[in-house]
Design a protein around this motif. Structure first.
Motif, PDB file in Angstrom:
ATOM      1  N   PRO A 131      -0.159 -17.020   7.799  1.00  0.00           N
ATOM      2  CA  PRO A 131      -0.706 -16.083   8.794  1.00  0.00           C
ATOM      3  C   PRO A 131      -0.346 -14.611   8.522  1.00  0.00           C
ATOM      4  N   LEU A 132       0.626 -14.374   7.684  1.00  0.00           N
ATOM      5  CA  LEU A 132       1.029 -13.009   7.355  1.00  0.00           C
ATOM      6  C   LEU A 132       0.127 -12.359   6.307  1.00  0.00           C
ATOM      7  N   ARG A 133      -0.725 -13.153   5.698  1.00  0.00           N
ATOM      8  CA  ARG A 133      -1.535 -12.647   4.593  1.00  0.00           C
ATOM      9  C   ARG A 133      -2.349 -11.387   4.930  1.00  0.00           C
ATOM     10  N   PRO A 134      -3.068 -11.346   6.055  1.00  0.00           N
ATOM     11  CA  PRO A 134      -3.832 -10.119   6.347  1.00  0.00           C
ATOM     12  C   PRO A 134      -2.938  -8.876   6.450  1.00  0.00           C
ATOM     13  N   ALA A 135      -1.803  -9.019   7.084  1.00  0.00           N
ATOM     14  CA  ALA A 135      -0.893  -7.877   7.214  1.00  0.00           C
ATOM     15  C   ALA A 135      -0.334  -7.471   5.853  1.00  0.00           C
ATOM     16  N   LEU A 136      -0.041  -8.444   5.005  1.00  0.00           N
ATOM     17  CA  LEU A 136       0.476  -8.135   3.670  1.00  0.00           C
ATOM     18  C   LEU A 136      -0.587  -7.483   2.795  1.00  0.00           C
ATOM     19  N   GLU A 137      -1.837  -7.911   2.954  1.00  0.00           N
ATOM     20  CA  GLU A 137      -2.921  -7.278   2.203  1.00  0.00           C
ATOM     21  C   GLU A 137      -3.111  -5.830   2.644  1.00  0.00           C
ATOM     22  N   ALA A 138      -2.984  -5.562   3.947  1.00  0.00           N
ATOM     23  CA  ALA A 138      -3.070  -4.188   4.450  1.00  0.00           C
ATOM     24  C   ALA A 138      -1.897  -3.356   3.916  1.00  0.00           C
ATOM     25  N   LEU A 139      -0.735  -3.951   3.855  1.00  0.00           N
ATOM     26  CA  LEU A 139       0.435  -3.277   3.306  1.00  0.00           C
ATOM     27  C   LEU A 139       0.214  -2.932   1.836  1.00  0.00           C
ATOM     28  N   LEU A 140      -0.365  -3.840   1.098  1.00  0.00           N
ATOM     29  CA  LEU A 140      -0.658  -3.590  -0.311  1.00  0.00           C
ATOM     30  C   LEU A 140      -1.647  -2.423  -0.472  1.00  0.00           C
ATOM     31  N   ARG A 141      -2.652  -2.367   0.383  1.00  0.00           N
ATOM     32  CA  ARG A 141      -3.599  -1.244   0.332  1.00  0.00           C
ATOM     33  C   ARG A 141      -2.886   0.083   0.620  1.00  0.00           C
ATOM     34  N   ASP A 142      -1.968   0.065   1.601  1.00  0.00           N
ATOM     35  CA  ASP A 142      -1.202   1.280   1.907  1.00  0.00           C
ATOM     36  C   ASP A 142      -0.318   1.679   0.726  1.00  0.00           C
ATOM     37  N   LEU A 143       0.276   0.714   0.055  1.00  0.00           N
ATOM     38  CA  LEU A 143       1.083   1.003  -1.135  1.00  0.00           C
ATOM     39  C   LEU A 143       0.224   1.585  -2.251  1.00  0.00           C
ATOM     40  N   ASP A 144      -0.972   1.043  -2.418  1.00  0.00           N
ATOM     41  CA  ASP A 144      -1.889   1.576  -3.430  1.00  0.00           C
ATOM     42  C   ASP A 144      -2.266   3.029  -3.127  1.00  0.00           C
ATOM     43  N   ARG A 145      -2.495   3.340  -1.843  1.00  0.00           N
ATOM     44  CA  ARG A 145      -2.816   4.718  -1.458  1.00  0.00           C
ATOM     45  C   ARG A 145      -1.639   5.648  -1.752  1.00  0.00           C
ATOM     46  N   LEU A 146      -0.427   5.194  -1.453  1.00  0.00           N
ATOM     47  CA  LEU A 146       0.750   6.004  -1.741  1.00  0.00           C
ATOM     48  C   LEU A 146       0.896   6.212  -3.245  1.00  0.00           C
ATOM     49  N   ALA A 147       0.726   5.154  -4.015  1.00  0.00           N
ATOM     50  CA  ALA A 147       0.847   5.265  -5.471  1.00  0.00           C
ATOM     51  C   ALA A 147      -0.186   6.257  -6.036  1.00  0.00           C
ATOM     52  N   ALA A 148      -1.396   6.225  -5.498  1.00  0.00           N
ATOM     53  CA  ALA A 148      -2.434   7.132  -5.967  1.00  0.00           C
ATOM     54  C   ALA A 148      -2.112   8.585  -5.605  1.00  0.00           C
ATOM     55  N   ALA A 149      -1.392   8.794  -4.510  1.00  0.00           N
ATOM     56  CA  ALA A 149      -1.075  10.149  -4.068  1.00  0.00           C
ATOM     57  C   ALA A 149       0.136  10.736  -4.807  1.00  0.00           C
ATOM     58  N   LEU A 150       0.979   9.885  -5.369  1.00  0.00           N
ATOM     59  CA  LEU A 150       2.181  10.387  -6.040  1.00  0.00           C
ATOM     60  C   LEU A 150       1.806  11.195  -7.286  1.00  0.00           C
ATOM     61  N   PRO A 151       2.526  12.303  -7.498  1.00  0.00           N
ATOM     62  CA  PRO A 151       2.239  13.087  -8.714  1.00  0.00           C
ATOM     63  C   PRO A 151       2.599  12.298  -9.972  1.00  0.00           C
ATOM     64  N   ARG A 152       1.821  12.490 -10.986  1.00  0.00           N
ATOM     65  CA  ARG A 152       2.083  11.812 -12.257  1.00  0.00           C
ATOM     66  C   ARG A 152       3.179  12.561 -13.008  1.00  0.00           C
ATOM     67  N   PRO A 153       4.084  11.818 -13.656  1.00  0.00           N
ATOM     68  CA  PRO A 153       5.121  12.500 -14.442  1.00  0.00           C
ATOM     69  C   PRO A 153       4.495  13.204 -15.637  1.00  0.00           C
ATOM     70  N   PRO A 154       5.087  14.301 -16.059  1.00  0.00           N
ATOM     71  CA  PRO A 154       4.525  15.006 -17.220  1.00  0.00           C
ATOM     72  C   PRO A 154       4.609  14.140 -18.469  1.00  0.00           C
ATOM     73  N   GLU A 155       3.593  14.234 -19.286  1.00  0.00           N
ATOM     74  CA  GLU A 155       3.570  13.459 -20.530  1.00  0.00           C
ATOM     75  C   GLU A 155       4.347  14.200 -21.617  1.00  0.00           C
ATOM     76  N   GLY A 156       4.926  13.405 -22.501  1.00  0.00           N
ATOM     77  CA  GLY A 156       5.562  14.017 -23.649  1.00  0.00           C
ATOM     78  C   GLY A 156       6.981  13.975 -23.575  1.00  0.00           C
TER      79      GLY A 156
END
Length: 66
Positions: A41-66
């Protein structure tokens, strides 16, 4: 917590992810000891949590290359 962190990052603020890591580990441990039927029964809430984590990951600045 994730939505606030994402909003801060999008506003150009630095954030400390250590608290998030602790909470994620605690959540994973708790779910890991549950019977499959209990956890299902926790699956829907965990899937929503995963989407929120994906949004946070996309918003984080990328480390400089090199």
């Amino acid at each position: 917590m994730l939505r606030v962190a994402t909003a801060l990052v999008e506003a150009g603020r630095r954030i400390d992810l250590s608290g998030l890591e602790v909470e994620a580990a605690r959540l994973c441990s708790a779910i890991g000891v549950m019977a499959q039927g209990e956890a299902r029964p926790l699956r829907p809430a965990l899937e929503a949590l995963l989407r929120d984590l994906d949004r946070l990951a996309a918003a984080l600045p990328r480390p400089p290359e090199g």
